[in-house]
Design a protein around this motif. Structure first.
Motif, PDB file in Angstrom:
ATOM      1  N   CYS A  68      -1.032 -15.597  -1.365  1.00  0.00           N
ATOM      2  CA  CYS A  68      -0.143 -13.974  -1.265  1.00  0.00           C
ATOM      3  C   CYS A  68      -0.536 -13.793  -0.117  1.00  0.00           C
ATOM      4  CB  CYS A  68      -0.464 -13.859  -2.267  1.00  0.00           C
ATOM      5  SG  CYS A  68      -0.168 -15.192  -3.654  1.00  0.00           S
ATOM      6  N   ARG A  69      -1.105 -14.059   1.158  1.00  0.00           N
ATOM      7  CA  ARG A  69      -0.689 -13.366   2.649  1.00  0.00           C
ATOM      8  C   ARG A  69       0.065 -12.636   3.184  1.00  0.00           C
ATOM      9  NH1 ARG A  69      -4.554 -16.148   6.168  1.00  0.00           N
ATOM     10  NH2 ARG A  69      -6.029 -15.504   4.485  1.00  0.00           N
ATOM     11  N   HIS A  70       1.038 -13.564   3.115  1.00  0.00           N
ATOM     12  CA  HIS A  70       2.755 -12.644   3.557  1.00  0.00           C
ATOM     13  C   HIS A  70       2.762 -10.993   2.791  1.00  0.00           C
ATOM     14  CE1 HIS A  70       3.762 -15.417   0.179  1.00  0.00           C
ATOM     15  NE2 HIS A  70       4.665 -14.483   0.063  1.00  0.00           N
ATOM     16  N   LEU A  71       2.177 -11.447   1.272  1.00  0.00           N
ATOM     17  CA  LEU A  71       2.549 -10.169   0.650  1.00  0.00           C
ATOM     18  C   LEU A  71       1.918  -9.126   1.039  1.00  0.00           C
ATOM     19  CD1 LEU A  71       2.752 -11.991  -2.770  1.00  0.00           C
ATOM     20  CD2 LEU A  71       4.839 -11.488  -0.561  1.00  0.00           C
ATOM     21  N   ASN A  72       1.641  -8.916   2.035  1.00  0.00           N
ATOM     22  CA  ASN A  72       0.398  -8.162   1.470  1.00  0.00           C
ATOM     23  C   ASN A  72      -0.039  -7.237   0.713  1.00  0.00           C
ATOM     24  OD1 ASN A  72       0.050  -8.303   4.840  1.00  0.00           O
ATOM     25  ND2 ASN A  72       2.527  -7.973   5.419  1.00  0.00           N
ATOM     26  N   LEU A  73      -0.339  -7.792  -0.686  1.00  0.00           N
ATOM     27  CA  LEU A  73      -0.651  -6.736  -1.580  1.00  0.00           C
ATOM     28  C   LEU A  73      -1.463  -5.507  -1.244  1.00  0.00           C
ATOM     29  CD1 LEU A  73      -0.359 -10.061  -3.839  1.00  0.00           C
ATOM     30  CD2 LEU A  73       1.442  -8.968  -3.776  1.00  0.00           C
ATOM     31  N   GLU A  74      -2.700  -5.917  -0.743  1.00  0.00           N
ATOM     32  CA  GLU A  74      -3.240  -4.863  -0.442  1.00  0.00           C
ATOM     33  C   GLU A  74      -2.716  -3.785  -0.199  1.00  0.00           C
ATOM     34  OE1 GLU A  74      -8.123  -3.075   0.071  1.00  0.00           O
ATOM     35  OE2 GLU A  74      -7.655  -5.584   0.334  1.00  0.00           O
ATOM     36  N   GLN A  75      -2.673  -3.224   1.162  1.00  0.00           N
ATOM     37  CA  GLN A  75      -1.587  -2.660   1.743  1.00  0.00           C
ATOM     38  C   GLN A  75      -0.785  -2.040   1.210  1.00  0.00           C
ATOM     39  OE1 GLN A  75      -2.924  -2.020   4.626  1.00  0.00           O
ATOM     40  NE2 GLN A  75      -1.453  -0.475   4.386  1.00  0.00           N
ATOM     41  N   ASN A  76       0.124  -3.118   0.599  1.00  0.00           N
ATOM     42  CA  ASN A  76       1.575  -2.390  -0.006  1.00  0.00           C
ATOM     43  C   ASN A  76       0.694  -1.612  -1.430  1.00  0.00           C
ATOM     44  OD1 ASN A  76       4.263  -3.435   1.914  1.00  0.00           O
ATOM     45  ND2 ASN A  76       3.245  -5.023   0.734  1.00  0.00           N
ATOM     46  N   PHE A  77       0.083  -1.822  -1.511  1.00  0.00           N
ATOM     47  CA  PHE A  77      -0.521  -1.225  -3.205  1.00  0.00           C
ATOM     48  C   PHE A  77      -0.815   0.525  -2.450  1.00  0.00           C
ATOM     49  CE2 PHE A  77      -4.102   1.422  -5.289  1.00  0.00           C
ATOM     50  CZ  PHE A  77      -3.315   1.237  -6.217  1.00  0.00           C
ATOM     51  N   LYS A  78      -1.671   0.131  -1.527  1.00  0.00           N
ATOM     52  CA  LYS A  78      -1.661   1.893  -0.547  1.00  0.00           C
ATOM     53  C   LYS A  78      -0.230   2.595  -0.178  1.00  0.00           C
ATOM     54  CE  LYS A  78      -6.161   0.132   1.334  1.00  0.00           C
ATOM     55  NZ  LYS A  78      -6.997  -0.253   2.390  1.00  0.00           N
ATOM     56  N   ASN A  79       0.258   1.628   0.223  1.00  0.00           N
ATOM     57  CA  ASN A  79       1.777   1.962   0.575  1.00  0.00           C
ATOM     58  C   ASN A  79       2.271   2.642  -0.330  1.00  0.00           C
ATOM     59  OD1 ASN A  79       1.637   0.903   3.200  1.00  0.00           O
ATOM     60  ND2 ASN A  79       3.308  -0.249   3.073  1.00  0.00           N
ATOM     61  N   TRP A  80       1.980   2.490  -1.613  1.00  0.00           N
ATOM     62  CA  TRP A  80       3.558   3.549  -2.801  1.00  0.00           C
ATOM     63  C   TRP A  80       2.219   3.677  -2.737  1.00  0.00           C
ATOM     64  CZ3 TRP A  80       0.349   3.036  -7.513  1.00  0.00           C
ATOM     65  CH2 TRP A  80       0.904   3.698  -8.654  1.00  0.00           C
ATOM     66  N   LEU A  81       0.377   3.739  -3.115  1.00  0.00           N
ATOM     67  CA  LEU A  81      -0.095   4.748  -3.694  1.00  0.00           C
ATOM     68  C   LEU A  81       0.345   6.396  -2.587  1.00  0.00           C
ATOM     69  CD1 LEU A  81      -2.169   5.946  -5.748  1.00  0.00           C
ATOM     70  CD2 LEU A  81      -3.919   4.962  -4.226  1.00  0.00           C
ATOM     71  N   TYR A  82       0.017   6.555  -1.434  1.00  0.00           N
ATOM     72  CA  TYR A  82       0.654   7.141  -0.807  1.00  0.00           C
ATOM     73  C   TYR A  82       1.943   8.104  -0.659  1.00  0.00           C
ATOM     74  CZ  TYR A  82       2.413   9.461   3.965  1.00  0.00           C
ATOM     75  OH  TYR A  82       2.868  10.455   4.372  1.00  0.00           O
ATOM     76  N   GLN A  83       3.120   6.678  -1.108  1.00  0.00           N
ATOM     77  CA  GLN A  83       4.086   7.324  -1.287  1.00  0.00           C
ATOM     78  C   GLN A  83       4.426   8.372  -2.686  1.00  0.00           C
ATOM     79  OE1 GLN A  83       6.659   7.648   1.241  1.00  0.00           O
ATOM     80  NE2 GLN A  83       8.107   8.362   0.058  1.00  0.00           N
ATOM     81  N   ALA A  84       3.901   8.044  -3.100  1.00  0.00           N
ATOM     82  CA  ALA A  84       3.928   8.240  -4.805  1.00  0.00           C
ATOM     83  C   ALA A  84       3.634   9.461  -4.781  1.00  0.00           C
ATOM     84  CB  ALA A  84       2.802   7.406  -6.111  1.00  0.00           C
ATOM     85  N   GLN A  85       2.248   9.628  -4.237  1.00  0.00           N
ATOM     86  CA  GLN A  85       1.715  10.996  -4.113  1.00  0.00           C
ATOM     87  C   GLN A  85       2.853  11.784  -3.220  1.00  0.00           C
ATOM     88  OE1 GLN A  85      -1.492   9.887  -1.549  1.00  0.00           O
ATOM     89  NE2 GLN A  85      -3.180   9.881  -3.170  1.00  0.00           N
ATOM     90  N   SER A  86       3.292  11.562  -1.653  1.00  0.00           N
ATOM     91  CA  SER A  86       3.978  12.098  -0.949  1.00  0.00           C
ATOM     92  C   SER A  86       5.595  12.257  -2.463  1.00  0.00           C
ATOM     93  CB  SER A  86       4.375  11.353   0.319  1.00  0.00           C
ATOM     94  OG  SER A  86       5.825  12.200   0.288  1.00  0.00           O
TER      95      SER A  86
END
Length: 396
Positions: free
Chosen positions: A315-333
């Motif tokens: 699953c490394r190619h999915l960058n799952l942890e980083q994409n969770f962080k991306n989503w959380l940052y964008q949801a906050q914004s």
């Protein structure tokens, strides 16, 4: 600048647009109650097995949201628990699944369901195609043995869960079927463990709700959660899941619902209004991710990691942890932006763009006590919109 009351109204209007229509709720209730009655009929091959049909997942938790496309199917996750007559020493996982599958096939034909019954890894899928399309995923299971319940109880208490909550939750653990199990077609005692009912009890505790009690042992079929009476926690999870769906679409790198639900429930601190609850959840949910495995432990089975795919090589190619962080940052914004103004035109545009929701500008203006015509003269240039990184990219 929006007042606190105006922010609350904006969020309530958005979430109201997320709720399932009453027709869909009524249809879901009738369908799974009908299924429970089918298993309990006199002619049923399982009528003496004390079959217990109950909802699990978002329907049980009251966090279901309507599909983005109204023509999409509704999901209804169920469990079919045989409370007597079947044990790990008497049946293999395969034989249990076939017992339940046989009755489901009889049911499909009796109800003139055209779609064939589909075998998934852990469940049977039953498709309905009429005025409202549903698919029901039905997981076969049996009560977990007492010795393993005690192990789970100890594990929950050691992880910090309240003794009373842990005691209650451990009693609902079940052994489930999974055709990927190495001994799926053999009699064995190491079936996979699940505990959707126990998770529901933990979630109820996090909601600080004491009004709704479900009598699992006596009821043939549990009542579906009351969707019209929601706690701030449930409402926050609904809006976060929809934001995730719009941001990622069908991209498989998107954060899964159980992680969002678990982290939000851990972060929730009993706030009584949506603004306070959502602000706190977004600010603190990441703090509940462990630095070591399990990263996001199942609260009713702490050895299970809901975020186990984050570190899997495949699953490394999915960058799952980083994409969770991306989503959380964008949801906050995005949530800060949409609640930062009383410009109803801007709010409706952002509700559609970021959440896929149609919110009435007139209703917003009336509820917020603003002059819609006056606000129309305010340009959107004053609002800062942060463009999110693509979900499949590295970094924020």
């Amino acid at each position: 600048m929006a007042t606190r009351e105006q922010k609350e109204f904006i969020l309530k209007e958005m979430i109201e647009a997320l709720d399932l229509p009453e027709s869909a709720i009524d249809k879901a209730v009738k369908r799974y109650q009908d299924l429970g009655e089918w298993f309990d009929r006199d002619e049923s091959s399982l009528k003496d097995n004390k079959v217990h049909i109950f909802p699990q997942g978002s329907f049980m938790l009251g966090t279901t949201i309507r599909p983005i496309n109204e023509e999409e199917e509704y999901d209804l996750d169920l469990a079919c628990k045989l409370r007597s007559g079947v044990t790990k020493l008497s049946h293999s996982q395969e034989s249990l699944k076939e017992l339940i599958g046989q009755e489901l096939e009889y049911y499909r034909k009796a109800r003139n369901i055209k779609e064939e019954l589909v075998s998934k890894h852990r469940c049977w899928r039953l498709e309905y195609q009429d005025d409202i399309s549903f698919h029901m995923d039905i997981v076969p299971c049996i009560p977990e043995e007492e010795a393993k319940q005690k192990i789970l109880l100890e594990s929950m208490v050691n992880s910090g869960l309240d003794q009373t909550v842990a005691q209650h939750a451990s009693q609902f653990s079940v052994a489930i079927t999974d055709d990927r199990h190495k001994s799926y077609n053999k009699v064995c005692d190491d079936w996979n463990i699940s505990n959707p009912e126990g998770y529901g009890k933990w979630f109820e505790n996090r909601m600080k709700s004491t009004n709704e009690q479900i009598l699992m042992e006596k009821a043939q079929v549990d009542q579906v959660p009351v969707h019209t009476r929601k706690t701030p926690l449930q409402r926050c999870i609904q809006i976060l899941k929809r934001h995730r769906d719009i941001m990622f679409g069908e991209n498989e790198s998107k954060p899964i619902s159980i992680i969002i639900t678990t982290l939000a429930a851990r972060a929730y601190n009993g706030e009584e209004d949506l603004v306070s609850a959502l602000t706190n959840i977004l600010a603190t949910m990441a703090k509940h991710i462990n630095t070591n495995t399990p990263r996001v432990p199942n609260p009713v089975n702490p050895a299970e990691d809901f975020a186990d795919r984050w570190s899997m090589p495949e699953c490394r190619h999915l960058n799952l942890e980083q994409n969770f962080k991306n989503w959380l940052y964008q949801a906050q914004s995005d949530l800060a932006n949409i609640t930062s103004t009383s410009d109803t035109t801007f709010i409706t545009e952002q509700a559609q763009l970021k959440f896929g929701l149609k919110v009435s500008a007139d209703k917003l203006a009336k509820g917020m006590g603003v002059n819609k015509e006056l606000m129309a003269t305010v340009t959107s240039k004053q609002h800062i919109i942060n463009d999110p990184p693509k979900p499949w990219t590295n970094g924020i």
